[in-house]
Design a protein around this motif. Structure first.
Motif, PDB file in Angstrom:
ATOM      1  N   LEU A 252       0.716  -1.289  -0.116  1.00 46.57           N
ATOM      2  CA  LEU A 252       0.348  -0.049   0.274  1.00 46.57           C
ATOM      3  C   LEU A 252       0.937   1.072  -0.113  1.00 46.57           C
ATOM      4  O   LEU A 252       0.434   2.399  -0.170  1.00 46.57           O
ATOM      5  CB  LEU A 252      -0.948  -0.085   1.413  1.00 46.57           C
ATOM      6  CG  LEU A 252      -1.691  -1.205   1.539  1.00 46.57           C
ATOM      7  CD1 LEU A 252      -2.745  -1.164   2.225  1.00 46.57           C
ATOM      8  CD2 LEU A 252      -3.036  -1.078   0.031  1.00 46.57           C
ATOM      9  N   THR A 253       2.401   0.801   0.791  1.00 43.73           N
ATOM     10  CA  THR A 253       3.301   2.145   0.626  1.00 43.73           C
ATOM     11  C   THR A 253       4.462   1.830  -0.136  1.00 43.73           C
ATOM     12  O   THR A 253       4.584   0.988  -0.065  1.00 43.73           O
ATOM     13  CB  THR A 253       2.822   2.547   1.998  1.00 43.73           C
ATOM     14  OG1 THR A 253       3.679   1.873   3.077  1.00 43.73           O
ATOM     15  CG2 THR A 253       2.020   3.273   2.536  1.00 43.73           C
TER      16      THR A 253
ATOM     17  N   ALA B  36      -0.618  -1.096  -4.344  1.00 46.24           N
ATOM     18  CA  ALA B  36      -1.408  -1.279  -5.167  1.00 46.24           C
ATOM     19  C   ALA B  36      -1.591  -2.386  -4.110  1.00 46.24           C
ATOM     20  O   ALA B  36      -0.562  -2.257  -3.012  1.00 46.24           O
ATOM     21  CB  ALA B  36      -2.002  -2.116  -6.605  1.00 46.24           C
ATOM     22  N   ASP B  37      -3.052  -1.562  -3.818  1.00 48.76           N
ATOM     23  CA  ASP B  37      -3.707  -2.605  -2.947  1.00 48.76           C
ATOM     24  C   ASP B  37      -4.373  -4.452  -3.617  1.00 48.76           C
ATOM     25  O   ASP B  37      -5.242  -4.636  -3.853  1.00 48.76           O
ATOM     26  CB  ASP B  37      -5.209  -1.655  -2.229  1.00 48.76           C
ATOM     27  CG  ASP B  37      -6.297  -3.133  -1.857  1.00 48.76           C
ATOM     28  OD1 ASP B  37      -6.375  -3.359  -1.194  1.00 48.76           O
ATOM     29  OD2 ASP B  37      -6.936  -1.784  -1.120  1.00 48.76           O
ATOM     30  N   ALA B  38      -3.807  -5.270  -2.209  1.00 46.61           N
ATOM     31  CA  ALA B  38      -3.291  -6.661  -3.308  1.00 46.61           C
ATOM     32  C   ALA B  38      -5.223  -7.543  -2.692  1.00 46.61           C
ATOM     33  O   ALA B  38      -5.393  -8.062  -3.117  1.00 46.61           O
ATOM     34  CB  ALA B  38      -3.048  -7.388  -3.025  1.00 46.61           C
ATOM     35  N   SER B  39      -5.991  -6.242  -2.054  1.00 46.26           N
ATOM     36  CA  SER B  39      -6.908  -6.923  -1.537  1.00 46.26           C
ATOM     37  C   SER B  39      -8.626  -6.495  -1.982  1.00 46.26           C
ATOM     38  O   SER B  39      -9.344  -7.331  -2.246  1.00 46.26           O
ATOM     39  CB  SER B  39      -7.646  -6.301   0.258  1.00 46.26           C
ATOM     40  OG  SER B  39      -7.727  -5.383  -0.378  1.00 46.26           O
ATOM     41  N   THR B  40      -8.272  -5.950  -3.841  1.00 46.42           N
ATOM     42  CA  THR B  40      -9.207  -5.929  -3.830  1.00 46.42           C
ATOM     43  C   THR B  40      -8.508  -6.710  -6.074  1.00 46.42           C
ATOM     44  O   THR B  40      -7.268  -6.694  -6.343  1.00 46.42           O
ATOM     45  CB  THR B  40      -9.431  -4.300  -4.891  1.00 46.42           C
ATOM     46  OG1 THR B  40      -8.128  -3.912  -6.037  1.00 46.42           O
ATOM     47  CG2 THR B  40      -9.293  -3.537  -3.359  1.00 46.42           C
ATOM     48  N   SER B  41     -10.050  -7.274  -6.824  1.00 49.33           N
ATOM     49  CA  SER B  41      -9.051  -7.737  -8.310  1.00 49.33           C
ATOM     50  C   SER B  41      -8.799  -7.054  -8.282  1.00 49.33           C
ATOM     51  O   SER B  41      -6.935  -7.167  -9.210  1.00 49.33           O
ATOM     52  CB  SER B  41     -10.967  -8.281  -8.529  1.00 49.33           C
ATOM     53  OG  SER B  41     -10.392  -8.914  -9.770  1.00 49.33           O
TER      54      SER B  41
ATOM     55  N   ALA C 235      -9.575  -7.365   8.764  1.00 47.60           N
ATOM     56  CA  ALA C 235      -8.520  -8.812   9.097  1.00 47.60           C
ATOM     57  C   ALA C 235      -9.104  -9.711   7.644  1.00 47.60           C
ATOM     58  O   ALA C 235      -8.620  -9.913   7.168  1.00 47.60           O
ATOM     59  CB  ALA C 235      -9.313  -9.366  10.496  1.00 47.60           C
ATOM     60  N   ILE C 236     -10.307 -10.067   6.855  1.00 52.53           N
ATOM     61  CA  ILE C 236     -10.840 -10.286   6.337  1.00 52.53           C
ATOM     62  C   ILE C 236      -9.849 -10.147   4.652  1.00 52.53           C
ATOM     63  O   ILE C 236      -9.636 -10.661   4.103  1.00 52.53           O
ATOM     64  CB  ILE C 236     -12.141 -10.744   6.166  1.00 52.53           C
ATOM     65  CG1 ILE C 236     -12.396 -11.495   7.282  1.00 52.53           C
ATOM     66  CG2 ILE C 236     -12.501 -12.035   5.016  1.00 52.53           C
ATOM     67  CD1 ILE C 236     -12.453 -12.800   7.314  1.00 52.53           C
TER      68      ILE C 236
ATOM     69  N   ALA D  66      -4.616 -12.255  -0.563  1.00 51.28           N
ATOM     70  CA  ALA D  66      -3.873 -13.700  -0.879  1.00 51.28           C
ATOM     71  C   ALA D  66      -4.798 -13.947  -2.262  1.00 51.28           C
ATOM     72  O   ALA D  66      -3.819 -14.664  -2.967  1.00 51.28           O
ATOM     73  CB  ALA D  66      -3.960 -14.428   0.501  1.00 51.28           C
ATOM     74  N   PHE D  67      -5.779 -14.111  -2.039  1.00 48.52           N
ATOM     75  CA  PHE D  67      -7.040 -14.811  -2.380  1.00 48.52           C
ATOM     76  C   PHE D  67      -6.842 -14.340  -4.066  1.00 48.52           C
ATOM     77  O   PHE D  67      -6.985 -15.017  -5.507  1.00 48.52           O
ATOM     78  CB  PHE D  67      -8.241 -15.334  -2.746  1.00 48.52           C
ATOM     79  CG  PHE D  67      -9.216 -15.269  -3.756  1.00 48.52           C
ATOM     80  CD1 PHE D  67      -9.244 -17.119  -3.855  1.00 48.52           C
ATOM     81  CD2 PHE D  67      -9.721 -14.393  -4.602  1.00 48.52           C
ATOM     82  CE1 PHE D  67      -9.699 -16.865  -5.227  1.00 48.52           C
ATOM     83  CE2 PHE D  67     -10.951 -14.974  -5.552  1.00 48.52           C
ATOM     84  CZ  PHE D  67     -10.750 -16.741  -6.286  1.00 48.52           C
ATOM     85  N   TYR D  68      -6.819 -12.712  -4.677  1.00 46.41           N
ATOM     86  CA  TYR D  68      -6.544 -12.146  -5.151  1.00 46.41           C
ATOM     87  C   TYR D  68      -5.667 -12.074  -6.552  1.00 46.41           C
ATOM     88  O   TYR D  68      -5.374 -12.301  -7.993  1.00 46.41           O
ATOM     89  CB  TYR D  68      -7.902 -10.861  -5.329  1.00 46.41           C
ATOM     90  CG  TYR D  68      -9.114 -10.488  -5.238  1.00 46.41           C
ATOM     91  CD1 TYR D  68      -9.746 -11.038  -6.342  1.00 46.41           C
ATOM     92  CD2 TYR D  68      -9.657 -10.071  -3.783  1.00 46.41           C
ATOM     93  CE1 TYR D  68     -11.002 -11.487  -5.050  1.00 46.41           C
ATOM     94  CE2 TYR D  68     -10.538  -9.829  -3.681  1.00 46.41           C
ATOM     95  CZ  TYR D  68     -11.787 -10.414  -4.328  1.00 46.41           C
ATOM     96  OH  TYR D  68     -13.263 -10.378  -4.210  1.00 46.41           O
ATOM     97  N   PRO D  69      -4.279 -12.024  -5.372  1.00 47.72           N
ATOM     98  CA  PRO D  69      -2.885 -12.450  -5.729  1.00 47.72           C
ATOM     99  C   PRO D  69      -3.184 -13.555  -6.743  1.00 47.72           C
ATOM    100  O   PRO D  69      -2.659 -13.719  -7.764  1.00 47.72           O
ATOM    101  CB  PRO D  69      -2.008 -11.416  -5.335  1.00 47.72           C
ATOM    102  CG  PRO D  69      -3.344 -10.728  -4.577  1.00 47.72           C
ATOM    103  CD  PRO D  69      -4.771 -11.449  -4.223  1.00 47.72           C
TER     104      PRO D  69
END
Length: 236
Positions: free
Chosen positions: A33-34, A47-52, A91-92, A99-102
């Motif tokens: 994120l930074t 980039a924000d890996a928690s988004t698709s 947290a999720i 983890a899932f999206y990357p």
């Protein structure tokens, strides 16, 4: 020597940077994120890996990917009844979604012989007070690792995880009493385990969640709570 393209999600953390250093000689790309300008990275993607979309952007920027390391996490601390919606979703999102999206994006381009290694936690299978969101998310990553290992093994892609115990703690003598090795771990010890699982030395290892915890997860609490048992192996 074959130079691999290694992408580290959560690359700005202490563990992420240690992992980057462990892959010295490879082309290592960090994401977080930074920004960080650590010399272990050939490039770093903010980039924000928690988004698709964010995860897709990271993998597209990297181009070829031979090894994907999933090391992002958020650890809000609160009892379950005090955990806010924002803490739970953080947290999720920052642990399981990141983890899932990357992984999903990388699996589209990982070649046979490619590898995914997640950094989970002993909190995924050992309960500790105040970590409902973090424990649930890390348990989810453990399950994801097994699922992906099963589904993508026929393509020659291995998926594993390391599960650290407490890392980098000092001045916590009562905490270290619970570790058979008598100490907590270091970021480099986690990183070395990650590099091993991603290497040809672990070419027949997949679907494994490897504790890197100084033996914490094998010890019965009675061994530390009962003075007679403690006396059998603890010095003094």
């Amino acid at each position: 020597m074959v130079v691999r393209s290694v992408v580290i999600i959560g690359g700005g953390s202490e563990i992420g940077i240690a992992i980057a250093e462990a892959f010295a000689g490879d082309r290592v790309i960090g994401a977080g994120l930074t920004a960080t300008d650590h010399p272990a990275y050939a490039d770093f993607v903010v980039a924000d890996a928690s988004t698709s979309d964010g995860a897709d952007a990271i993998i597209q920027h990297a181009g070829a990917v031979d090894v994907l390391v999933l090391a992002a996490a958020a650890q809000p601390v609160a009892a379950a009844v005090d955990t806010t919606d924002a803490q739970w979703h953080a947290a999720i999102a920052n642990t399981l979604d990141a983890a899932f999206y990357p992984a999903r994006a990388a699996l589209r381009v990982l070649p046979p012989g490619g590898s995914i290694v997640a950094v989970t936690s002993v909190n995924g299978f050992l309960a500790a007070p105040g970590l409902p969101g973090y424990a649930a998310a890390k348990s989810g990553v453990d399950g994801l690792v097994r699922q992906l290992a099963l589904e993508y093994g026929p393509r020659g892609i291995r998926v594993n995880a390391v599960a650290p115990g407490m890392i980098g703690a000092t001045g916590l003598e009562r905490v270290t009493e619970g570790y058979p090795l008598g100490r907590t771990g270091t970021a480099r010890e986690v990183a070395d385990a990650v590099e091993f699982l991603a290497s040809e030395r672990a070419s027949f290892v997949t679907g494994v969640v490897l504790p890197v915890d100084g033996g914490l997860s094998i010890a019965s609490p009675a061994a530390f709570l009962r003075p007679d048992l403690r006396a059998r192996f603890l010095p003094g």
